[in-house]
Design a protein around this motif. Structure first.
Motif, PDB file in Angstrom:
ATOM      1  N   ALA A 130       0.836  -1.208   0.000  1.00 32.21           N
ATOM      2  CA  ALA A 130       0.000   0.000   0.000  1.00 32.21           C
ATOM      3  C   ALA A 130       0.870   1.256   0.000  1.00 32.21           C
ATOM      4  N   VAL A 131       1.946   1.233   0.768  1.00 33.59           N
ATOM      5  CA  VAL A 131       2.874   2.373   0.802  1.00 33.59           C
ATOM      6  C   VAL A 131       3.505   2.561  -0.570  1.00 33.59           C
ATOM      7  N   ALA A 132       3.946   1.464  -1.187  1.00 30.15           N
ATOM      8  CA  ALA A 132       4.573   1.543  -2.515  1.00 30.15           C
ATOM      9  C   ALA A 132       3.578   2.080  -3.546  1.00 30.15           C
ATOM     10  N   LEU A 133       2.323   1.637  -3.466  1.00 27.67           N
ATOM     11  CA  LEU A 133       1.301   2.126  -4.390  1.00 27.67           C
ATOM     12  C   LEU A 133       1.083   3.621  -4.197  1.00 27.67           C
ATOM     13  N   ASN A 134       0.965   4.064  -2.948  1.00 24.00           N
ATOM     14  CA  ASN A 134       0.802   5.496  -2.677  1.00 24.00           C
ATOM     15  C   ASN A 134       1.989   6.283  -3.226  1.00 24.00           C
ATOM     16  N   ALA A 135       3.202   5.795  -2.979  1.00 15.66           N
ATOM     17  CA  ALA A 135       4.403   6.494  -3.438  1.00 15.66           C
ATOM     18  C   ALA A 135       4.438   6.588  -4.956  1.00 15.66           C
ATOM     19  N   SER A 136       3.942   5.573  -5.631  1.00 18.76           N
ATOM     20  CA  SER A 136       3.956   5.576  -7.099  1.00 18.76           C
ATOM     21  C   SER A 136       2.977   6.593  -7.676  1.00 18.76           C
ATOM     22  N   LYS A 137       2.004   7.015  -6.886  1.00 18.76           N
ATOM     23  CA  LYS A 137       0.988   7.971  -7.338  1.00 18.76           C
ATOM     24  C   LYS A 137       1.335   9.418  -7.011  1.00 18.76           C
ATOM     25  N   VAL A 138       2.354   9.612  -6.173  1.00 18.03           N
ATOM     26  CA  VAL A 138       2.747  10.971  -5.772  1.00 18.03           C
ATOM     27  C   VAL A 138       3.453  11.640  -6.935  1.00 18.03           C
ATOM     28  N   LYS A 139       2.990  12.838  -7.262  1.00 19.44           N
ATOM     29  CA  LYS A 139       3.616  13.595  -8.345  1.00 19.44           C
ATOM     30  C   LYS A 139       4.926  14.162  -7.838  1.00 19.44           C
ATOM     31  N   LYS A 140       5.981  13.840  -8.531  1.00 19.28           N
ATOM     32  CA  LYS A 140       7.301  14.335  -8.153  1.00 19.28           C
ATOM     33  C   LYS A 140       7.483  15.753  -8.683  1.00 19.28           C
TER      34      LYS A 140
END
Length: 147
Positions: A130-140
């Motif tokens: 879940a953390v990895a999924l959230n991180a993948s959705k964060v706009k850099k």
């Protein structure tokens, strides 16, 4: 030597000025039965799986764990402790932990009843996913270049 990261808590406080972590401590204590014990165990597993997790207290009394967005919530009812994953439908669940809220397109939940055992390894893997999924959705943000 690398210093161990302390568990982060949100800066917002409730109307009485209590931090989210203290409010969650209070909920665990006030339950005073298997539900409080289970919520405490789940909380410890979440912190172990993600030391950078942020605790929140939302919707007038729901413990929430976040990292780049909501990971899950921990609700307590008369017969279950419900761990709801905000984006659970997008997560692989090879151990079959999800047993509630299976019809929706977004959330999935785990209902834990009195006396049930937690597959700790599988739950930690689900938290990390879940953390990895959230991180993948964060706009850099684009990196600043020096002029």
């Amino acid at each position: 030597m690398k210093k161990a990261a302390a568990m982060k808590t949100s800066s917002p406080k409730d109307a009485d000025g209590a931090s989210a972590s203290k409010l969650i401590d209070g909920r665990i204590k006030e339950l005073g039965d298997w539900r409080g014990e289970m919520l405490g165990r789940i909380r410890a597993l979440i912190k172990d799986a993600d030391p950078d997790v942020v605790e929140e207290w939302k919707w007038r009394g729901v413990p929430v764990w976040e990292h780049d967005g909501i990971i899950c919530t921990g609700e307590t009812y008369k017969a279950v402790v419900k761990l709801t994953f905000a984006k659970g439908a997008a997560l692989d669940d090879p151990a079959g932990l999800f047993n509630s809220s299976l019809d929706g397109n977004v959330r999935r939940a785990i209902d834990i009843r009195e006396g049930e055992k937690i597959n700790e390894k599988a739950l930690k893997a689900l938290i990390r996913a879940a953390v990895a999924l959230n991180a993948s959705k964060v706009k850099k943000k684009p990196a600043k270049t020096k002029a």
